[in-house]
Design a protein around this motif. Structure first.
Motif, PDB file in Angstrom:
ATOM      1  N   ILE A  46      86.144 -43.851  14.440  1.00  0.00           N
ATOM      2  CA  ILE A  46      86.738 -44.656  13.360  1.00  0.00           C
ATOM      3  C   ILE A  46      87.118 -46.044  13.882  1.00  0.00           C
ATOM      4  O   ILE A  46      86.885 -47.064  13.219  1.00  0.00           O
ATOM      5  N   LEU A  47      87.714 -46.102  15.075  1.00  0.00           N
ATOM      6  CA  LEU A  47      88.066 -47.403  15.653  1.00  0.00           C
ATOM      7  C   LEU A  47      86.838 -48.275  15.863  1.00  0.00           C
ATOM      8  O   LEU A  47      86.840 -49.481  15.554  1.00  0.00           O
ATOM      9  N   LEU A  49      83.975 -48.037  14.274  1.00  0.00           N
ATOM     10  CA  LEU A  49      83.438 -48.401  12.963  1.00  0.00           C
ATOM     11  C   LEU A  49      84.206 -49.578  12.354  1.00  0.00           C
ATOM     12  O   LEU A  49      83.598 -50.532  11.837  1.00  0.00           O
ATOM     13  N   VAL A  50      85.534 -49.532  12.440  1.00  0.00           N
ATOM     14  CA  VAL A  50      86.339 -50.614  11.877  1.00  0.00           C
ATOM     15  C   VAL A  50      86.101 -51.914  12.629  1.00  0.00           C
ATOM     16  O   VAL A  50      85.932 -52.990  12.020  1.00  0.00           O
ATOM     17  N   PHE A  51      86.046 -51.841  13.958  1.00  0.00           N
ATOM     18  CA  PHE A  51      85.863 -53.047  14.765  1.00  0.00           C
ATOM     19  C   PHE A  51      84.496 -53.684  14.510  1.00  0.00           C
ATOM     20  O   PHE A  51      84.392 -54.902  14.285  1.00  0.00           O
ATOM     21  N   SER A  53      82.488 -53.202  11.942  1.00  0.00           N
ATOM     22  CA  SER A  53      82.375 -53.647  10.552  1.00  0.00           C
ATOM     23  C   SER A  53      83.082 -54.992  10.345  1.00  0.00           C
ATOM     24  O   SER A  53      82.574 -55.857   9.625  1.00  0.00           O
ATOM     25  N   ARG A  54      84.250 -55.151  10.989  1.00  0.00           N
ATOM     26  CA  ARG A  54      84.974 -56.421  10.848  1.00  0.00           C
ATOM     27  C   ARG A  54      84.169 -57.574  11.437  1.00  0.00           C
ATOM     28  O   ARG A  54      84.072 -58.663  10.836  1.00  0.00           O
TER      29      ARG A  54
END
Length: 259
Positions: A46-47, A49-51, A53-54
């Motif tokens: 999840i970390l 993916l968020v990084f 994606s940002r």
């Protein structure tokens, strides 16, 4: 209404459910460790993916041709190069440490188990031997376990998962399972117990489990063993220790006598 009643009947048993996405409920420390490791790794996913994606969204937003028609040309970015090399190498270390601990614990064999059960794979049924209950003529307590045909299933029983003779074990007891085939390679796998042990011809493989709660746990052969590979289920029933003796006496001994 009939389907709802059927689902409610199967649900307490540890078998696959319709549209199931997650694991079955853990019944052993090994399976609980597998689920915990999965959740830990998913946290890192999840970390990441968020990084990522940002960064992707930021790049698409700031470097759009209408917003920035003359982009800045950067040949090297020393700080970015260092960060993107260090962090991807650190993350596998956080994943590897708990995974190695889990692997070693799964491979650990109890030196002095309370009881030993031998699971012998056949085409296409299983034979179980309770080696601790030998009679005077050295014949161990043995019975065969066949899948129940679809036409003979009772209401609430699972198709291709129910057997005529279940493996009855005491709960909260250290067990040793010896797995071997009589013909071709098989596998003894029960998801809720966190167990998958291949049965290799000419070899004896062993696993150690400790079922922490009473219940009925379903599994199947996980090694393609022929035409009826899908018709060799495994059913383990864990009962309280105080009821185990009577269950073995009433259920298994008459079957051995018939054999």
């Amino acid at each position: 209404m009939k389907l709802e009643w059927l689902f409610l009947t199967i649900a307490p048993c540890d078998a696959a459910e319709p549209w199931q996405l997650g694991f079955q409920d853990a019944a052993t420390p090994m399976m609980q460790g597998i689920i915990d490791l999965h959740h830990d790794i998913f946290f890192f996913l999840i970390l990441i993916l968020v990084f990522v994606s940002r960064i992707l969204v930021r790049a698409l937003w700031h470097f759009h041709y209408q917003k920035n028609p003359i982009p800045q040309r950067i040949v090297h970015g020393t700080t970015i190069e260092i960060l993107r090399t260090i962090f991807p190498s650190i993350i596998p270390m956080f994943i590897a440490i708990p995974s190695f601990a889990l692997l070693y614990s799964m491979d650990e064999v109890v030196v002095d188990p309370a009881m030993t059960i031998k699971a012998i794979g056949h085409q296409w049924y299983r034979t179980y031997e309770y080696s601790d209950y030998n009679s005077s003529d050295e014949q161990s307590l043995t019975f065969d376990s066949y899948t129940i045909p679809e036409d003979d299933l009772e209401l609430g029983q699972s198709r291709l998962l129910e057997v005529d003779n279940r493996v009855v074990v005491p709960a909260k007891t250290h067990l040793r399972i010896i797995v071997t085939p009589a013909d071709v390679p098989h596998s003894w796998a029960v998801p809720s117990l966190g167990v998958k042990c291949d049965a290799v011809p000419g070899r004896l493989n062993q696993i150690s489990i400790s079922v922490q709660r009473e219940g009925v746990y379903y599994g199947q052969c996980s090694e393609i063993c022929g035409t009826n590979h899908a018709f060799t289920p495994i059913v383990v029933e864990a009962v309280p220790s105080k009821d185990y003796g009577s269950r073995v006496s009433n259920q298994l001994i008459p079957q051995t006598g018939e054999a």
